[in-house]
Design a protein around this motif. Structure first.
Motif, mmCIF file in Angstrom:
data_model
loop_
_atom_site.group_PDB
_atom_site.id
_atom_site.type_symbol
_atom_site.label_atom_id
_atom_site.label_comp_id
_atom_site.label_asym_id
_atom_site.label_seq_id
_atom_site.Cartn_x
_atom_site.Cartn_y
_atom_site.Cartn_z
ATOM 1 N N UNK A 1 0.855 -1.187 0.000
ATOM 2 C CA UNK A 1 0.000 0.000 0.000
ATOM 3 C C UNK A 1 0.890 1.237 0.000
ATOM 4 N N UNK A 2 0.693 2.105 -0.942
ATOM 5 C CA UNK A 2 1.376 3.396 -0.947
ATOM 6 C C UNK A 2 0.477 4.444 -0.293
ATOM 7 N N UNK A 3 1.074 5.581 0.084
ATOM 8 C CA UNK A 3 0.293 6.612 0.754
ATOM 9 C C UNK A 3 -0.874 7.073 -0.106
ATOM 10 N N UNK A 4 -0.651 7.168 -1.422
ATOM 11 C CA UNK A 4 -1.727 7.642 -2.293
ATOM 12 C C UNK A 4 -2.844 6.612 -2.458
ATOM 13 N N UNK A 5 -2.592 5.368 -2.030
ATOM 14 C CA UNK A 5 -3.628 4.335 -2.106
ATOM 15 C C UNK A 5 -4.613 4.409 -0.936
ATOM 16 N N UNK A 6 -4.259 5.148 0.090
ATOM 17 C CA UNK A 6 -5.082 5.188 1.304
ATOM 18 C C UNK A 6 -6.207 6.198 1.129
ATOM 19 N N UNK A 7 -7.425 5.730 1.217
ATOM 20 C CA UNK A 7 -8.587 6.610 1.165
ATOM 21 C C UNK A 7 -9.488 6.311 2.355
ATOM 22 N N UNK A 8 -10.109 7.356 2.883
ATOM 23 C CA UNK A 8 -11.034 7.208 4.006
ATOM 24 C C UNK A 8 -12.455 7.314 3.468
ATOM 25 N N UNK A 9 -13.206 6.252 3.608
ATOM 26 C CA UNK A 9 -14.568 6.199 3.065
ATOM 27 C C UNK A 9 -15.575 6.148 4.193
ATOM 28 N N UNK A 10 -16.490 7.112 4.234
ATOM 29 C CA UNK A 10 -17.526 7.120 5.257
ATOM 30 C C UNK A 10 -16.983 7.447 6.633
ATOM 31 N N UNK A 11 -17.697 6.975 7.641
ATOM 32 C CA UNK A 11 -17.350 7.280 9.029
ATOM 33 C C UNK A 11 -17.560 6.016 9.868
ATOM 34 N N UNK A 12 -16.648 5.786 10.816
ATOM 35 C CA UNK A 12 -16.756 4.640 11.718
ATOM 36 C C UNK A 12 -16.664 5.127 13.151
ATOM 37 N N UNK A 13 -17.411 4.468 14.027
ATOM 38 C CA UNK A 13 -17.412 4.846 15.443
ATOM 39 C C UNK A 13 -17.486 3.578 16.290
ATOM 40 N N UNK A 14 -16.752 3.587 17.392
ATOM 41 C CA UNK A 14 -16.642 2.411 18.263
ATOM 42 C C UNK A 14 -17.021 2.765 19.691
ATOM 43 N N UNK B 1 -27.950 0.541 5.668
ATOM 44 C CA UNK B 1 -26.870 1.381 5.149
ATOM 45 C C UNK B 1 -25.656 1.340 6.057
ATOM 46 N N UNK B 2 -25.828 0.863 7.295
ATOM 47 C CA UNK B 2 -24.712 0.807 8.226
ATOM 48 C C UNK B 2 -24.202 -0.621 8.337
ATOM 49 N N UNK B 3 -22.914 -0.745 8.620
ATOM 50 C CA UNK B 3 -22.287 -2.045 8.848
ATOM 51 C C UNK B 3 -21.924 -2.127 10.324
ATOM 52 N N UNK B 4 -22.265 -3.223 10.972
ATOM 53 C CA UNK B 4 -22.011 -3.398 12.400
ATOM 54 C C UNK B 4 -21.004 -4.515 12.598
ATOM 55 N N UNK B 5 -20.016 -4.245 13.437
ATOM 56 C CA UNK B 5 -19.001 -5.245 13.778
ATOM 57 C C UNK B 5 -18.968 -5.387 15.292
ATOM 58 N N UNK B 6 -18.851 -6.609 15.761
ATOM 59 C CA UNK B 6 -18.754 -6.888 17.189
ATOM 60 C C UNK B 6 -17.433 -7.596 17.450
ATOM 61 N N UNK C 1 -21.147 10.714 9.517
ATOM 62 C CA UNK C 1 -20.965 10.645 10.963
ATOM 63 C C UNK C 1 -22.307 10.527 11.672
ATOM 64 N N UNK C 2 -23.290 11.302 11.257
ATOM 65 C CA UNK C 2 -24.605 11.251 11.906
ATOM 66 C C UNK C 2 -25.210 9.855 11.781
ATOM 67 N N UNK C 3 -25.079 9.251 10.600
ATOM 68 C CA UNK C 3 -25.626 7.904 10.397
ATOM 69 C C UNK C 3 -24.867 6.881 11.227
ATOM 70 N N UNK C 4 -23.562 7.086 11.397
ATOM 71 C CA UNK C 4 -22.770 6.160 12.206
ATOM 72 C C UNK C 4 -23.183 6.236 13.674
#
Length: 654
Positions: free
Chosen positions: A337-350, A382-387, A415-418
């Motif tokens: 992975x190069x730096x230019x390959x890193x993209x942030x998609x959506x929002x995650x909250x824990x 629309x949201x993905x949940x991980x436990x 963020x609001x949806x997360x």
């Protein structure tokens, strides 16, 4: 969640067997990636540890029973387990030996790959003073302060005057908030230094301290980095970790709502330079303190030379499995992975689910998990949940290990949806038998400033008591009073219910504990009335489908807003005179200090006994001026509610 990079077979050829030197939810989480990669997994287990993690591994090695230093903190036993099972690498998880430079070196000496950075990087970053000097050499800004080895209290007091109040006392070794004290006025500095040294020595075996200026309205922002053995270092964006209590994180999210793209790039580059300053290898986290009104001026705080508890939020916005990357780097692969390959998609909250009672000052709790449910959404959302769970039905939660027992992580387009998704996931979760902070987490997410992203690290410390001060809902009290489980032979007396009064039937009357008071529940036909100690009353229909389970401690009720343990009020002891008041342990734990001798006379408010559990120390103080009679000694294990000392008021003993 973004697609993850394709895997190659190189890592599986290099490591056919990996031992995980940890327990609980992080061991289970690492085992999941090992299974997906086709790598044989080996667990270690203390014989007296109730964690369910061994069931997720291909092989389990016993570490025997005893204190942590003889099990999970025993380098010799861990390395012996790796040798006996043919493990080529050891993944330390987080906590325990994960940031132990001696263990990393011992692995190297044994010819076993330590999945983490070299011992030299751990050693430099493990000492906060040497870490400051290392990053300053790479032009990374640090918080103004006084940080030199071997400073005595006099030098620190003088330095604090130059830095300016408020200041933050910090231990040079360790982390996690242990030994950290904010001091607002010079008069409180000497006492705080003594407490910080005592706590740092107890926690880390090193009482070296330094002082930094306290940043007003501080936000805790950290950056995930990856570095391979071929000189490539990249960052995977930042995480916002400002929602914390006593320096322990509670809610984490990625990306931060505070930073612009330019500020994100700048803080990411500072993290890369920090990693380069110590020749870092593997996955690491660089933590920054940022003033809310000056996000363009991040100050380096520390570097965690391991996987972080909150790493899932980065995984969910980048699509990159950090454990897989750790293993590939440890196997000698170049980063794909190069730096230019890193993209942030959506929002995650824990959200971290802790075994603690927010309404009782967040004191640790314990017990046996009677039933556990995690979110299950039958329809696509629309949201993905991980436990990331660390307990299952039948698990005994005690005081020997960290109070975090599970994590819930949600990924959504915004963020609001997360946040909404996390609230729903918490509502769909339940851990019966152990009091947790689930209801508090939902209430915290409802706070307007949290939803607006207007955060700082002191928010929960300021507002936590208010947010946690939820009386038992009337619906819950009615469920318990109406439950058939409490109406069998022998149950009416235990729950202090009485169906008859002079002048005719008033239905069944049950008295139940409601915080510090008692609520009276009257059930008649299909309706019930709940009368509180303050005189307020609610009238409700009886529930048609209530989930109530009776235990010796009380009745557990599952609701969307939380899991409630409803107890009967204490019986009134009758006798010729008042009983001597006692000091009872508010939590299961260990007596770490006895501040007085048996028979001593103490003043009101004087410290008598300190109990520690799950990284929290609680001091029991004399409620009145009295003579103290001790029931325990330092080092003893105690249960919640156990009498530790009795106090005889001086006027009575005279």
């Amino acid at each position: 969640m973004p697609d993850m990079p394709e895997r190659t077979a190189a890592a599986t050829e290099m490591f056919h067997t990996v031992l995980v030197a940890n327990r609980g939810e992080i061991a289970i989480r690492i085992a999941r990636t090992l299974r997906e990669m086709g790598v044989r997994s080996v667990a270690v287990r203390a014989e007296d540890d109730p964690s369910p993690h061994p069931g997720h591994f291909d092989e389990v090695v016993s570490l025997g029973a005893g204190p942590l230093r003889e099990t999970y903190l025993s380098s010799d036993k861990i390395i012996a387990a790796a040798r006996s099972t043919g493990a080529q690498a050891i993944h330390p998880g987080y906590g325990f030996l994960s940031e132990n430079a001696g263990f990393a070196q011992a692995c190297a000496d044994a010819g076993i790959v330590f999945v983490g950075p070299p011992a030299s990087a751990i050693e430099t970053m493990g000492d906060k003073i040497s870490a400051r000097h290392a990053v300053e050499a790479r032009d990374v800004a640090t918080v103004p302060g006084i940080a030199e080895p071997g400073l005595d209290d006099a030098a620190l007091i003088a330095g604090a005057e130059r830095v300016g109040f408020p200041v933050l006392i910090k231990p040079a070794a360790g982390g996690g908030g242990k030994g950290m004290y904010r001091v607002d006025e010079p008069a409180g500095l000497a006492q705080a230094l003594a407490a910080a040294r005592r706590e740092a020595s107890s926690s880390f075996g090193d009482d070296t301290l330094f002082i930094e200026r306290f940043v007003t309205s501080p936000r805790h922002i950290e950056v995930q980095v990856l570095a391979d053995t071929h000189g490539t270092v990249i960052h995977l964006g930042e995480r916002e970790c400002s929602l914390q209590r006593r320096h322990q994180k509670v809610i984490e999210e990625a990306p931060s709502a505070l930073l612009t793209e330019a500020q994100r790039a700048a803080i990411g580059q500072a993290a890369v330079e920090t990693a380069r300053s110590v020749g870092y290898v593997g996955a690491g986290t660089v933590e920054f303190i940022v003033a809310g009104d000056r996000p363009d001026e991040p100050f380096f705080m520390e570097m965690n030379t391991r996987l972080q508890v909150e790493h899932p939020v980065t995984e969910m916005v980048t699509g990159i499995d950090l454990v897989e990357q750790q293993l590939r780097i440890a196997a000698g692969e170049r980063l794909a992975i190069a730096q230019e390959d890193v993209t942030l998609t959506g929002h995650a909250i824990e959200a971290r689910i802790y075994a603690e009672d927010p309404a009782a000052g967040f004191l640790p709790t314990g017990g046996t998990v009677l039933d556990v449910d995690w979110p299950y959404f039958s329809e696509p959302r629309a949201v993905e949940v991980r436990v990331d769970p660390g307990v299952e039905q039948g698990t005994v939660v005690g005081s020997s290990y960290d109070p975090m027992i599970a994590k819930l992580i949600v990924h959504a387009p915004t963020r609001a949806a997360a946040i909404d998704g996390l609230r729903e996931a918490l509502a769909e979760s339940s851990i019966l038998g152990v009091t947790t902070n689930r209801a508090f987490l939902r209430a915290l997410l409802d706070e307007p400033s949290v939803r607006a992203g207007s955060l700082d690290t002191g928010f929960i410390d300021r507002e936590g008591e208010r947010i946690a001060a939820q009386r038992v809902p009337s619906e819950v009290l009615v469920q318990v009073a109406a439950s058939e489980a409490l109406q069998g032979p022998g149950q009416l007396g235990a729950w202090q219910a009485d169906g008859w009064r002079m002048g005719g039937s008033v239905g069944r009357v049950t008295r139940l504990r409601d915080g510090d008071g008692v609520a009276v529940v009257r059930v008649r036909a299909e309706r019930a009335t709940v009368t509180r100690a303050d005189g307020t009353a609610d009238e409700l229909l009886l529930p048609q489908d209530a989930w109530v389970r009776e235990t010796p401690e009380g009745a557990w009720v599952r609701t969307r807003d939380g899991d409630f343990l409803v107890e009967a009020p204490p019986r009134i002891r009758r006798g010729r005179g008042p009983a001597e008041p006692s000091l009872a342990s508010p939590m299961p734990g260990t007596v770490v200090a006895v501040h007085v001798a048996d028979g001593d006379t103490v003043a009101e408010g004087q410290a008598v006994i300190s109990v520690e559990a799950m990284k929290m120390e609680h001091v029991l103080r004399a409620p009145v001026a009295a003579t103290v009679h001790l029931q325990v000694a330092s080092g003893e294990q105690v249960t919640r509610g156990q009498e530790l000392a009795t106090v005889t008021p001086i006027e009575e003993s005279a």
